[in-house]
Design a protein around this motif. Sequence first.
Motif, PDB file in Angstrom:
ATOM      1  N   HIS A   6      -4.649 -20.146 -11.883  1.00 42.28           N
ATOM      2  CA  HIS A   6      -3.387 -20.884 -11.741  1.00 42.28           C
ATOM      3  C   HIS A   6      -2.918 -21.418 -13.095  1.00 42.28           C
ATOM      4  CE1 HIS A   6      -0.760 -24.234 -10.591  1.00 42.28           C
ATOM      5  NE2 HIS A   6      -0.646 -23.665  -9.390  1.00 42.28           N
ATOM      6  N   GLY A   7      -3.833 -22.068 -13.827  1.00 40.05           N
ATOM      7  CA  GLY A   7      -3.482 -22.641 -15.128  1.00 40.05           C
ATOM      8  C   GLY A   7      -3.075 -21.592 -16.138  1.00 40.05           C
ATOM      9  N   THR A  10       0.416 -20.061 -15.193  1.00 36.80           N
ATOM     10  CA  THR A  10       1.485 -21.021 -15.463  1.00 36.80           C
ATOM     11  C   THR A  10       1.771 -21.096 -16.960  1.00 36.80           C
ATOM     12  OG1 THR A  10       0.907 -22.304 -13.496  1.00 36.80           O
ATOM     13  CG2 THR A  10       2.213 -23.422 -15.168  1.00 36.80           C
ATOM     14  N   ALA A  11       0.729 -21.246 -17.763  1.00 37.08           N
ATOM     15  CA  ALA A  11       0.906 -21.336 -19.219  1.00 37.08           C
ATOM     16  C   ALA A  11       1.505 -20.053 -19.785  1.00 37.08           C
ATOM     17  CB  ALA A  11      -0.435 -21.636 -19.896  1.00 37.08           C
ATOM     18  N   GLN A  14       5.501 -19.587 -18.544  1.00 37.43           N
ATOM     19  CA  GLN A  14       6.530 -20.585 -18.847  1.00 37.43           C
ATOM     20  C   GLN A  14       6.920 -20.540 -20.320  1.00 37.43           C
ATOM     21  OE1 GLN A  14       6.039 -23.810 -15.385  1.00 37.43           O
ATOM     22  NE2 GLN A  14       4.971 -24.368 -17.222  1.00 37.43           N
ATOM     23  N   THR A  66      10.312 -21.667 -15.856  1.00 42.71           N
ATOM     24  CA  THR A  66       9.212 -22.355 -15.191  1.00 42.71           C
ATOM     25  C   THR A  66       8.620 -21.431 -14.140  1.00 42.71           C
ATOM     26  OG1 THR A  66      10.737 -23.378 -13.622  1.00 42.71           O
ATOM     27  CG2 THR A  66      10.158 -24.655 -15.586  1.00 42.71           C
ATOM     28  N   ALA A  67       7.331 -21.611 -13.890  1.00 43.57           N
ATOM     29  CA  ALA A  67       6.629 -20.776 -12.921  1.00 43.57           C
ATOM     30  C   ALA A  67       6.032 -21.653 -11.831  1.00 43.57           C
ATOM     31  CB  ALA A  67       5.531 -19.974 -13.599  1.00 43.57           C
ATOM     32  N   LYS A  68       6.277 -21.270 -10.594  1.00 39.30           N
ATOM     33  CA  LYS A  68       5.645 -21.939  -9.459  1.00 39.30           C
ATOM     34  C   LYS A  68       4.705 -20.925  -8.817  1.00 39.30           C
ATOM     35  CE  LYS A  68       6.240 -24.380  -5.229  1.00 39.30           C
ATOM     36  NZ  LYS A  68       6.948 -24.541  -4.019  1.00 39.30           N
ATOM     37  N   ILE A  69       3.411 -21.194  -8.891  1.00 37.17           N
ATOM     38  CA  ILE A  69       2.416 -20.277  -8.348  1.00 37.17           C
ATOM     39  C   ILE A  69       2.518 -20.273  -6.824  1.00 37.17           C
ATOM     40  CG2 ILE A  69      -0.046 -19.704  -8.243  1.00 37.17           C
ATOM     41  CD1 ILE A  69       1.274 -19.569 -11.097  1.00 37.17           C
ATOM     42  N   TYR A  92       3.910 -15.555  -8.414  1.00 37.79           N
ATOM     43  CA  TYR A  92       4.647 -16.769  -8.773  1.00 37.79           C
ATOM     44  C   TYR A  92       6.147 -16.519  -8.725  1.00 37.79           C
ATOM     45  CZ  TYR A  92       4.730 -14.631 -13.479  1.00 37.79           C
ATOM     46  OH  TYR A  92       4.888 -13.782 -14.541  1.00 37.79           O
ATOM     47  N   LEU A  94       9.397 -17.195 -10.791  1.00 34.69           N
ATOM     48  CA  LEU A  94       9.847 -17.529 -12.141  1.00 34.69           C
ATOM     49  C   LEU A  94      11.299 -17.978 -12.050  1.00 34.69           C
ATOM     50  CD1 LEU A  94       9.079 -17.488 -15.179  1.00 34.69           C
ATOM     51  CD2 LEU A  94      10.158 -15.229 -15.269  1.00 34.69           C
TER      52      LEU A  94
END
Length: 129
Positions: A6-7, A10-11, A14, A66-69, A92, A94
């Motif tokens: 997840h981390g 996201t990194a 984004q 931004t990304a929402k998993i 995710y 985007l």
Amino acid sequence: MRKVAHGFATAYAQHDATNGGDRSYADAGARAAKFATGELTEVLAQKRPGQDAPWAALRSERAKQTAKITSVVVPDGAPAITTSSALVRVGYTLTTTPRSGPPRRSGEQLALRLEHTPDGWSVAALPWA
């Protein structure tokens, strides 16, 4: 393992193309590198020529992404997660928000190969990238 996947995703996904934000896609790679191991840590922060045109387009909009998993799953046909390795697909949404105009959303995914190291789980490769 899911927390690291997840981390990392996201990194990696984004971006901040506003004034004073990221300088290139490589900045997101450098952020994602803290979740990685081995050669991947060096590769992530490299600026690649093929990224210049898409980055210029994002910069022209002064957009933030931004990304929402939405999921972390073992892909069909992939081996099951073991105590030492895992192959997962991170899904995710985007969202690209330009300085002016409506935001755009797209469904994205990223395949990750993770290894359990002495420091815990780390992303070792981006299969199919």
